[in-house]
Motif scaffolding. Structure first.
Motif, PDB file in Angstrom:
ATOM      1  N   GLN A 119       0.832  -1.202   0.000  1.00  0.00           N
ATOM      2  CA  GLN A 119       0.000   0.000   0.000  1.00  0.00           C
ATOM      3  C   GLN A 119       0.872   1.259   0.000  1.00  0.00           C
ATOM      4  O   GLN A 119       0.549   2.248  -0.667  1.00  0.00           O
ATOM      5  N   GLY A 120       1.981   1.220   0.724  1.00  0.00           N
ATOM      6  CA  GLY A 120       2.903   2.347   0.712  1.00  0.00           C
ATOM      7  C   GLY A 120       3.524   2.568  -0.656  1.00  0.00           C
ATOM      8  O   GLY A 120       3.738   3.719  -1.080  1.00  0.00           O
ATOM      9  N   SER A 121       3.795   1.463  -1.380  1.00  0.00           N
ATOM     10  CA  SER A 121       4.398   1.573  -2.711  1.00  0.00           C
ATOM     11  C   SER A 121       3.422   2.158  -3.719  1.00  0.00           C
ATOM     12  O   SER A 121       3.834   2.857  -4.659  1.00  0.00           O
ATOM     13  N   ALA A 122       2.133   1.871  -3.549  1.00  0.00           N
ATOM     14  CA  ALA A 122       1.126   2.484  -4.413  1.00  0.00           C
ATOM     15  C   ALA A 122       1.104   3.994  -4.208  1.00  0.00           C
ATOM     16  O   ALA A 122       0.964   4.770  -5.157  1.00  0.00           O
ATOM     17  N   VAL A 123       1.270   4.416  -2.949  1.00  0.00           N
ATOM     18  CA  VAL A 123       1.343   5.855  -2.666  1.00  0.00           C
ATOM     19  C   VAL A 123       2.625   6.440  -3.243  1.00  0.00           C
ATOM     20  O   VAL A 123       2.633   7.569  -3.755  1.00  0.00           O
ATOM     21  N   LEU A 124       3.721   5.669  -3.170  1.00  0.00           N
ATOM     22  CA  LEU A 124       4.982   6.135  -3.759  1.00  0.00           C
ATOM     23  C   LEU A 124       4.798   6.433  -5.246  1.00  0.00           C
ATOM     24  O   LEU A 124       5.336   7.427  -5.769  1.00  0.00           O
ATOM     25  N   GLY A 170      -8.873   5.040  -5.850  1.00  0.00           N
ATOM     26  CA  GLY A 170      -9.402   3.725  -6.189  1.00  0.00           C
ATOM     27  C   GLY A 170      -8.365   2.772  -6.727  1.00  0.00           C
ATOM     28  O   GLY A 170      -8.026   1.768  -6.077  1.00  0.00           O
ATOM     29  N   PHE A 171      -7.810   3.056  -7.890  1.00  0.00           N
ATOM     30  CA  PHE A 171      -6.902   2.105  -8.536  1.00  0.00           C
ATOM     31  C   PHE A 171      -5.601   1.865  -7.770  1.00  0.00           C
ATOM     32  O   PHE A 171      -5.070   0.744  -7.798  1.00  0.00           O
ATOM     33  N   PRO A 172      -5.012   2.856  -7.046  1.00  0.00           N
ATOM     34  CA  PRO A 172      -3.793   2.531  -6.282  1.00  0.00           C
ATOM     35  C   PRO A 172      -4.051   1.494  -5.194  1.00  0.00           C
ATOM     36  O   PRO A 172      -3.188   0.654  -4.907  1.00  0.00           O
ATOM     37  N   PHE A 173      -5.235   1.560  -4.590  1.00  0.00           N
ATOM     38  CA  PHE A 173      -5.583   0.591  -3.547  1.00  0.00           C
ATOM     39  C   PHE A 173      -5.600  -0.815  -4.132  1.00  0.00           C
ATOM     40  O   PHE A 173      -5.031  -1.752  -3.564  1.00  0.00           O
ATOM     41  N   PHE A 174      -6.218  -0.962  -5.297  1.00  0.00           N
ATOM     42  CA  PHE A 174      -6.293  -2.270  -5.963  1.00  0.00           C
ATOM     43  C   PHE A 174      -4.897  -2.737  -6.380  1.00  0.00           C
ATOM     44  O   PHE A 174      -4.552  -3.911  -6.212  1.00  0.00           O
ATOM     45  N   CYS A 175      -4.076  -1.828  -6.899  1.00  0.00           N
ATOM     46  CA  CYS A 175      -2.712  -2.189  -7.303  1.00  0.00           C
ATOM     47  C   CYS A 175      -1.902  -2.670  -6.102  1.00  0.00           C
ATOM     48  O   CYS A 175      -1.099  -3.611  -6.207  1.00  0.00           O
ATOM     49  N   ALA A 190      -2.299   6.158   4.272  1.00  0.00           N
ATOM     50  CA  ALA A 190      -2.070   5.802   2.871  1.00  0.00           C
ATOM     51  C   ALA A 190      -3.361   5.330   2.210  1.00  0.00           C
ATOM     52  O   ALA A 190      -3.705   5.756   1.101  1.00  0.00           O
ATOM     53  N   MET A 191      -4.078   4.459   2.888  1.00  0.00           N
ATOM     54  CA  MET A 191      -5.282   3.886   2.287  1.00  0.00           C
ATOM     55  C   MET A 191      -6.412   4.904   2.190  1.00  0.00           C
ATOM     56  O   MET A 191      -7.020   5.084   1.138  1.00  0.00           O
ATOM     57  N   PHE A 192      -6.690   5.567   3.313  1.00  0.00           N
ATOM     58  CA  PHE A 192      -7.843   6.459   3.334  1.00  0.00           C
ATOM     59  C   PHE A 192      -7.531   7.837   2.765  1.00  0.00           C
ATOM     60  O   PHE A 192      -8.417   8.493   2.211  1.00  0.00           O
ATOM     61  N   GLY A 193      -6.284   8.267   2.899  1.00  0.00           N
ATOM     62  CA  GLY A 193      -5.936   9.587   2.427  1.00  0.00           C
ATOM     63  C   GLY A 193      -5.565   9.648   0.954  1.00  0.00           C
ATOM     64  O   GLY A 193      -5.689  10.698   0.323  1.00  0.00           O
ATOM     65  N   VAL A 194      -5.105   8.501   0.399  1.00  0.00           N
ATOM     66  CA  VAL A 194      -4.627   8.517  -0.985  1.00  0.00           C
ATOM     67  C   VAL A 194      -5.249   7.395  -1.818  1.00  0.00           C
ATOM     68  O   VAL A 194      -5.967   7.649  -2.795  1.00  0.00           O
ATOM     69  N   ASN A 195      -4.977   6.159  -1.458  1.00  0.00           N
ATOM     70  CA  ASN A 195      -5.294   5.038  -2.336  1.00  0.00           C
ATOM     71  C   ASN A 195      -6.790   4.834  -2.575  1.00  0.00           C
ATOM     72  O   ASN A 195      -7.225   4.633  -3.708  1.00  0.00           O
ATOM     73  N   ARG A 251      -2.518   6.377 -17.767  1.00  0.00           N
ATOM     74  CA  ARG A 251      -3.671   6.216 -18.659  1.00  0.00           C
ATOM     75  C   ARG A 251      -4.831   7.094 -18.225  1.00  0.00           C
ATOM     76  O   ARG A 251      -5.618   7.565 -19.040  1.00  0.00           O
ATOM     77  N   LYS A 252      -4.924   7.313 -16.899  1.00  0.00           N
ATOM     78  CA  LYS A 252      -5.982   8.159 -16.378  1.00  0.00           C
ATOM     79  C   LYS A 252      -5.572   9.638 -16.342  1.00  0.00           C
ATOM     80  O   LYS A 252      -6.337  10.481 -15.873  1.00  0.00           O
ATOM     81  N   SER A 253      -4.327   9.899 -16.779  1.00  0.00           N
ATOM     82  CA  SER A 253      -3.799  11.253 -16.805  1.00  0.00           C
ATOM     83  C   SER A 253      -3.810  11.900 -15.418  1.00  0.00           C
ATOM     84  O   SER A 253      -4.190  13.067 -15.244  1.00  0.00           O
ATOM     85  N   ILE A 254      -3.404  11.110 -14.423  1.00  0.00           N
ATOM     86  CA  ILE A 254      -3.308  11.618 -13.055  1.00  0.00           C
ATOM     87  C   ILE A 254      -2.125  12.579 -12.947  1.00  0.00           C
ATOM     88  O   ILE A 254      -1.007  12.245 -13.352  1.00  0.00           O
ATOM     89  N   LYS A 255      -2.358  13.766 -12.414  1.00  0.00           N
ATOM     90  CA  LYS A 255      -1.292  14.742 -12.242  1.00  0.00           C
ATOM     91  C   LYS A 255      -1.427  15.419 -10.886  1.00  0.00           C
ATOM     92  O   LYS A 255      -2.499  15.500 -10.338  1.00  0.00           O
TER      93      LYS A 255
END
Length: 469
Positions: A353-358, A398-403, A389-394, A465-469
């Motif tokens: 979960q931390g790596s998804a936030v990274l 949505g998708f970072p949590f799944f990743c 990490a989970m509640f504040g970001v992932n 792909r989602k153009s996250i910035k």
């Protein structure tokens, strides 16, 4: 004017006003509300506030992530709202009105083990260090350990066991104390009950299997085996609740003038007898069955399937609070098999979960506002605390949590497939390697790399792909 006065006013409005707040407190990073009508909380509006890093509902509480400055925010909020703050324990009790039976059960289990976690972490680190100096053949061409060539390290190894034994062998004392503390009964009676479960008079739980003859108390008409419950979790839990039931019952019927004498005697003595005659053996049997089922599940031909499911679903379990059940299972596995394969997977889930936030830090590297949330959340997850990490970001994206879940599952498969075991529960996240048995540290390091790389790569690919910035 307080720094957070403006956001406090907005938060008060978005939670439904003062009249919708049944209780409020705060912890290290979060404001904790018990709301009369949770549906009135405007989560989207709250999460847009500059001071807020996320929201979630857990254990009947609506929680707003503020960060390390939560105490200052809380003080401003109390002034603005006119609501009297209460203790965390009081909030937990009020929150139980909003919880299902299963949620209440999980909350109670959590509250039993939470006070014990600092000692368990210390004990786990000590066992890990003792294995490094006592079991790893680091010297003389890999033939001897530090303990075998140095009197200093031999003495250190022996001394540290004093603490390790106190934490794990005498764990029932902590459990029975914690239960009486939580239930509001006499804590010293809980401590005494716990001591009677691990007394030196008793046959050590670890020696039962190889004992030629089990000592017993002879009451003439019955024999009661003198068996200890060192490191046993479920017998201690059952015994603790028996004591609570008896003490509360005696207080109801005892005359106040003699309650100081009657209540402790008729609560403790029967509780100790029942613990050794009834609930101790029953708890031992239940604990053995649970640990054997989990152990077989992890070591059988279906072990990697079990690992994939556990690794994938552990992060969602944290959201529900059901993850607290793993503490009891971990401790039972440690007592019965000398280690646990669950804890390594939990540490890997933290890392994933931390790596998804990274990855989100990388994707949003030019977004100053996002960086203020992402960077502390990533550090926290890598140190074993994943809620920010989970509640504040992932979960927000949505998708970072799944990743993270996917990366955790893959790392868990490798961990269980390689037989990785931890000495005990310890620090989560990256420092979790300190709890791993020395023989498995190399393969666990590989698992950690997988838990870092897979979520990071997946999150970056999907994020672009989602153009996250």
């Amino acid at each position: 004017m307080g720094r957070f006065e403006s956001d406090s006013k907005e938060l008060l409005k978005f939670v439904g006003g003062s009249e919708n707040i049944s209780a409020v407190t705060h912890c290290v990073t979060r404001m904790r509300f018990v709301l009369n009508d949770p549906s009135k909380a405007d989560k989207d509006a709250i999460e847009k506030l500059k001071s807020v890093k996320g929201t979630f509902t857990q254990a009947g509480q609506f929680q707003v992530i503020i960060g390390n400055e939560v105490s200052d925010f809380y003080n401003d909020f109390i002034k603005i709202s006119g609501v009297d703050g209460v203790s965390k324990d009081a909030v937990k009790e009020v929150a139980k009105n909003n919880m299902t039976f299963m949620q209440k059960l999980m909350a109670n289990i959590s509250e039993i083990f939470s006070p014990l976690i600092p000692a368990i972490i210390v004990g786990g680190l000590i066992l890990g260090f003792r294995n490094i100096i006592g079991d790893m053949k680091l010297l003389e061409d890999g033939t001897k350990s530090l303990v075998e060539v140095s009197q200093f390290w031999a003495g250190t190894n022996s001394f540290l066991w004093l603490i390790g034994e106190a934490v794990f062998h005498f764990l029932p004392v902590g459990i029975t104390w914690s239960i009486t503390k939580k239930m509001g009964t006499t804590q010293i009676l809980g401590i005494v009950l716990g001591i009677t479960l691990v007394s030196p008079q008793l046959l050590n739980a670890y020696s039962v299997a190889g004992a030629e003859k089990i000592p017993f108390w002879d009451f003439g008409f019955a024999h009661v085996n003198m068996i200890g419950y060192q490191a046993q979790v479920i017998p201690a839990i059952l015994a603790g609740f028996v004591l609570v039931f008896l003490e509360k019952g005696m207080r109801k019927i005892s005359p106040p003038s003699i309650s100081m004498i009657i209540v402790p005697f008729f609560a403790l003595v029967p509780a100790v007898l029942i613990a050794h005659v009834v609930v101790g053996p029953i708890g031992w049997a239940i604990g053995s069955v649970i640990s054997k089922v989990v152990y077989v599940g992890l070591t059988s031909s279906f072990g990697m399937i079990f690992a994939a499911i556990f690794g994938f679903l552990y992060a969602p379990l944290v959201i529900t609070g059901l993850h607290h059940m793993t503490n009891a299972i971990d401790l039972q596995l440690m007592a019965q098999f000398g280690g646990t394969s669950l804890w390594p997977m939990i540490a890997l889930s933290n890392i994933a979960q931390g790596s998804a936030v990274l990855a989100m830090i990388y994707l949003q590297r030019k977004n100053e506002e996002a960086k203020q949330i992402n960077i502390p959340a990533c550090i926290s997850a890598y140190l074993g605390v994943t809620e920010p990490a989970m509640f504040g970001v992932n979960l927000k994206h949505g998708f970072p949590f799944f990743c993270g879940m996917v990366g955790s599952a893959i790392a868990a498969i490798i961990s269980v497939g390689s037989g990785v075991m931890a000495n005990s529960i310890g620090v989560g996240g990256l420092p979790g390697i300190l709890s791993i048995k020395p023989a498995f540290m190399v393969i666990f390091s590989i698992c950690m790399i997988v838990a870092i790389v897979v979520p990071f790569v997946l999150t970056v690919i999907i994020g672009k792909r989602k153009s996250i910035k």
